[in-house]
Design a protein around this motif. Structure first.
Motif, PDB file in Angstrom:
ATOM      1  N   GLY A 101       0.849  -1.178   0.000  1.00 48.26           N
ATOM      2  CA  GLY A 101       0.000   0.000   0.000  1.00 48.26           C
ATOM      3  C   GLY A 101       0.886   1.229   0.000  1.00 48.26           C
ATOM      4  O   GLY A 101       1.892   1.286  -0.711  1.00 48.26           O
ATOM      5  N   PHE A 102       0.559   2.183   0.815  1.00 46.36           N
ATOM      6  CA  PHE A 102       1.374   3.389   0.939  1.00 46.36           C
ATOM      7  C   PHE A 102       2.218   3.286   2.201  1.00 46.36           C
ATOM      8  O   PHE A 102       1.692   3.042   3.289  1.00 46.36           O
ATOM      9  N   ALA A 103       3.510   3.452   2.041  1.00 47.21           N
ATOM     10  CA  ALA A 103       4.391   3.344   3.195  1.00 47.21           C
ATOM     11  C   ALA A 103       5.568   4.300   3.059  1.00 47.21           C
ATOM     12  O   ALA A 103       6.085   4.524   1.954  1.00 47.21           O
ATOM     13  N   VAL A 104       5.996   4.852   4.170  1.00 46.03           N
ATOM     14  CA  VAL A 104       7.167   5.720   4.225  1.00 46.03           C
ATOM     15  C   VAL A 104       8.088   5.190   5.325  1.00 46.03           C
ATOM     16  O   VAL A 104       7.672   5.025   6.470  1.00 46.03           O
ATOM     17  N   GLY A 105       9.306   4.893   4.917  1.00 50.65           N
ATOM     18  CA  GLY A 105      10.259   4.375   5.900  1.00 50.65           C
ATOM     19  C   GLY A 105       9.835   3.052   6.500  1.00 50.65           C
ATOM     20  O   GLY A 105      10.129   2.770   7.670  1.00 50.65           O
ATOM     21  N   GLY A 106       9.119   2.246   5.711  1.00 47.08           N
ATOM     22  CA  GLY A 106       8.703   0.923   6.187  1.00 47.08           C
ATOM     23  C   GLY A 106       7.468   0.940   7.056  1.00 47.08           C
ATOM     24  O   GLY A 106       7.077  -0.103   7.596  1.00 47.08           O
ATOM     25  N   THR A 107       6.831   2.105   7.207  1.00 50.61           N
ATOM     26  CA  THR A 107       5.606   2.183   7.994  1.00 50.61           C
ATOM     27  C   THR A 107       4.487   2.755   7.124  1.00 50.61           C
ATOM     28  O   THR A 107       4.672   3.776   6.454  1.00 50.61           O
ATOM     29  N   GLY A 108       3.341   2.074   7.135  1.00 51.40           N
ATOM     30  CA  GLY A 108       2.238   2.519   6.298  1.00 51.40           C
ATOM     31  C   GLY A 108       1.138   1.488   6.243  1.00 51.40           C
ATOM     32  O   GLY A 108       0.772   0.921   7.282  1.00 51.40           O
ATOM     33  N   THR A 109       0.633   1.207   5.025  1.00 56.31           N
ATOM     34  CA  THR A 109      -0.517   0.315   4.880  1.00 56.31           C
ATOM     35  C   THR A 109      -0.247  -0.807   3.884  1.00 56.31           C
ATOM     36  O   THR A 109       0.638  -0.706   3.029  1.00 56.31           O
ATOM     37  N   VAL A 110      -1.030  -1.852   4.019  1.00 58.67           N
ATOM     38  CA  VAL A 110      -1.044  -2.954   3.055  1.00 58.67           C
ATOM     39  C   VAL A 110      -2.494  -3.285   2.736  1.00 58.67           C
ATOM     40  O   VAL A 110      -3.399  -2.952   3.508  1.00 58.67           O
ATOM     41  N   LYS A 111      -2.704  -3.919   1.595  1.00 56.08           N
ATOM     42  CA  LYS A 111      -4.027  -4.395   1.227  1.00 56.08           C
ATOM     43  C   LYS A 111      -3.960  -5.895   0.971  1.00 56.08           C
ATOM     44  O   LYS A 111      -2.887  -6.469   0.768  1.00 56.08           O
ATOM     45  N   MET A 112      -5.111  -6.530   0.995  1.00 54.44           N
ATOM     46  CA  MET A 112      -5.192  -7.947   0.664  1.00 54.44           C
ATOM     47  C   MET A 112      -5.753  -8.081  -0.747  1.00 54.44           C
ATOM     48  O   MET A 112      -6.651  -7.323  -1.136  1.00 54.44           O
ATOM     49  N   ARG A 113      -5.221  -9.027  -1.501  1.00 48.52           N
ATOM     50  CA  ARG A 113      -5.749  -9.321  -2.835  1.00 48.52           C
ATOM     51  C   ARG A 113      -6.304 -10.734  -2.830  1.00 48.52           C
ATOM     52  O   ARG A 113      -5.627 -11.673  -2.405  1.00 48.52           O
ATOM     53  N   ALA A 114      -7.538 -10.865  -3.277  1.00 44.36           N
ATOM     54  CA  ALA A 114      -8.172 -12.185  -3.395  1.00 44.36           C
ATOM     55  C   ALA A 114      -8.129 -12.626  -4.848  1.00 44.36           C
ATOM     56  O   ALA A 114      -8.389 -11.821  -5.749  1.00 44.36           O
ATOM     57  N   TYR A 115      -7.799 -13.872  -5.057  1.00 45.98           N
ATOM     58  CA  TYR A 115      -7.744 -14.443  -6.406  1.00 45.98           C
ATOM     59  C   TYR A 115      -8.723 -15.609  -6.502  1.00 45.98           C
ATOM     60  O   TYR A 115      -8.867 -16.389  -5.557  1.00 45.98           O
ATOM     61  N   ALA A 116      -9.365 -15.717  -7.646  1.00 51.56           N
ATOM     62  CA  ALA A 116     -10.178 -16.897  -7.939  1.00 51.56           C
ATOM     63  C   ALA A 116      -9.657 -17.511  -9.229  1.00 51.56           C
ATOM     64  O   ALA A 116      -9.345 -16.788 -10.190  1.00 51.56           O
ATOM     65  N   ARG A 117      -9.528 -18.812  -9.235  1.00 52.52           N
ATOM     66  CA  ARG A 117      -9.167 -19.537 -10.465  1.00 52.52           C
ATOM     67  C   ARG A 117     -10.322 -20.459 -10.805  1.00 52.52           C
ATOM     68  O   ARG A 117     -10.815 -21.203  -9.943  1.00 52.52           O
ATOM     69  N   ILE A 118     -10.759 -20.412 -12.049  1.00 50.32           N
ATOM     70  CA  ILE A 118     -11.819 -21.288 -12.542  1.00 50.32           C
ATOM     71  C   ILE A 118     -11.304 -21.942 -13.815  1.00 50.32           C
ATOM     72  O   ILE A 118     -10.883 -21.253 -14.748  1.00 50.32           O
ATOM     73  N   SER A 119     -11.302 -23.263 -13.836  1.00 50.25           N
ATOM     74  CA  SER A 119     -10.748 -24.010 -14.970  1.00 50.25           C
ATOM     75  C   SER A 119     -11.706 -25.098 -15.404  1.00 50.25           C
ATOM     76  O   SER A 119     -12.252 -25.825 -14.574  1.00 50.25           O
ATOM     77  N   LEU A 120     -11.876 -25.226 -16.722  1.00 48.00           N
ATOM     78  CA  LEU A 120     -12.799 -26.211 -17.286  1.00 48.00           C
ATOM     79  C   LEU A 120     -12.068 -27.125 -18.262  1.00 48.00           C
ATOM     80  O   LEU A 120     -11.291 -26.653 -19.101  1.00 48.00           O
ATOM     81  N   TYR A 121     -12.327 -28.432 -18.132  1.00 51.43           N
ATOM     82  CA  TYR A 121     -11.732 -29.437 -19.014  1.00 51.43           C
ATOM     83  C   TYR A 121     -12.839 -30.309 -19.601  1.00 51.43           C
ATOM     84  O   TYR A 121     -13.855 -30.554 -18.928  1.00 51.43           O
ATOM     85  N   ASP A 122     -12.649 -30.765 -20.843  1.00 48.22           N
ATOM     86  CA  ASP A 122     -13.671 -31.610 -21.443  1.00 48.22           C
ATOM     87  C   ASP A 122     -13.554 -33.043 -20.917  1.00 48.22           C
ATOM     88  O   ASP A 122     -12.730 -33.339 -20.051  1.00 48.22           O
ATOM     89  N   LYS A 123     -14.364 -33.939 -21.453  1.00 48.36           N
ATOM     90  CA  LYS A 123     -14.421 -35.310 -20.899  1.00 48.36           C
ATOM     91  C   LYS A 123     -13.165 -36.131 -21.183  1.00 48.36           C
ATOM     92  O   LYS A 123     -13.010 -37.223 -20.638  1.00 48.36           O
ATOM     93  N   THR A 124     -12.258 -35.597 -22.018  1.00 45.19           N
ATOM     94  CA  THR A 124     -10.989 -36.286 -22.252  1.00 45.19           C
ATOM     95  C   THR A 124      -9.873 -35.687 -21.400  1.00 45.19           C
ATOM     96  O   THR A 124      -8.742 -36.171 -21.425  1.00 45.19           O
ATOM     97  N   GLY A 125     -10.184 -34.618 -20.680  1.00 47.28           N
ATOM     98  CA  GLY A 125      -9.169 -33.951 -19.877  1.00 47.28           C
ATOM     99  C   GLY A 125      -8.467 -32.829 -20.612  1.00 47.28           C
ATOM    100  O   GLY A 125      -7.491 -32.261 -20.114  1.00 47.28           O
ATOM    101  N   LYS A 126      -8.981 -32.455 -21.792  1.00 44.52           N
ATOM    102  CA  LYS A 126      -8.407 -31.351 -22.556  1.00 44.52           C
ATOM    103  C   LYS A 126      -8.933 -30.024 -22.009  1.00 44.52           C
ATOM    104  O   LYS A 126     -10.122 -29.877 -21.777  1.00 44.52           O
ATOM    105  N   LYS A 127      -8.028 -29.057 -21.827  1.00 43.20           N
ATOM    106  CA  LYS A 127      -8.419 -27.770 -21.251  1.00 43.20           C
ATOM    107  C   LYS A 127      -9.278 -26.960 -22.219  1.00 43.20           C
ATOM    108  O   LYS A 127      -8.922 -26.764 -23.366  1.00 43.20           O
TER     109      LYS A 127
END
Length: 239
Positions: free
Chosen positions: A155-181
């Protein structure tokens, strides 16, 4: 008689074409391991030990993602989702031994949605992708994997003091009946809520981190509302 047979044949073909394909969701989980790489502090994962802290409970967050996935996003899919109990209670799924299984100590940070098992998908994951597709090939046209995970962001920090944020990730993956992506995409969003970083080290108590995870998921779900619809429209003819 020949005309009647022709009409019946056409009707059967049209009915078969109009029927939606079916997909089995075979993995649904989150990981309590927070990624600190954006801060250059991945060693803190062992110091903070959030993964082994029972107060750092991501189950309600996973539940919220699960509800959104099945009640909102799945309605946009050009295919039907097989009922979860038909997937998780199928003997072939129960007996399946996935490659890269995380059990015992290695699996302590993984939270599977009830009924599911941890099944890795991605680089070098062909055995799992083909294996699960084979289990359900008689009742499904494909298999789907999804997960959410979290990472701290500068986030914003000066001299190692400041803020952080959290990032959320979602992964969605689909494969056919043979296992092909068919597709695999990752979507991420930053939390509106921030945390503190003091002396270059973020404050990593569950009381501070969980609200950021919840906020990040809220923003992620908003992004997925638009992204899922665009991605899925391109898959109908490829499954």
């Amino acid at each position: 008689m020949r005309k009647v047979l022709f009409i019946l044949t056409v009707l059967f073909a049209l009915n078969s074409y109009s029927q939606k394909k079916k997909v089995a969701v075979v993995a649904f989980y989150t990981d309590k391991t927070i990624d600190f790489s954006d801060l250059g502090l991945n060693g803190l994962a062992s110091i903070a030990d959030l993964g082994n802290n029972p107060d750092f409970n991501l189950t309600p967050i996973l539940e919220k993602y699960h509800n959104a996935f099945f009640n909102v996003y799945s309605k946009q899919f050009p295919f039907d989702i097989i009922p979860e109990n038909e997937v998780t209670q199928k003997q072939g799924y129960i007996d399946f031994s996935p490659k890269f299984a995380r059990e015992g100590e290695a699996g302590k940070t993984i939270i599977n949605y009830p009924g599911y098992k941890y099944i890795y998908e991605g680089i070098a994951g062909e055995a799992n992708e083909v294996g699960t597709a084979t289990i359900f090939k008689e009742i499904a046209d494909g298999v789907l994997f999804t997960e959410i995970h979290f990472a701290l962001q500068k986030g914003f920090a000066v001299g190692g003091t400041g803020t952080v944020k959290m990032r959320a990730y979602a992964r969605i993956s689909l494969y056919d009946k043979t296992g092909k992506k068919i597709f695999a995409f990752n979507e991420g969003a930053n939390s509106k809520k921030t945390g503190a970083i003091i002396g270059g080290v973020p404050v990593l108590t569950p009381e501070k981190v969980l609200p950021m995870c919840e906020s990040a998921l809220e923003e992620l779900l908003k992004d997925l509302d638009e992204r899922v619809n665009k991605i899925i429209k391109k898959t109908a003819d490829n499954l």
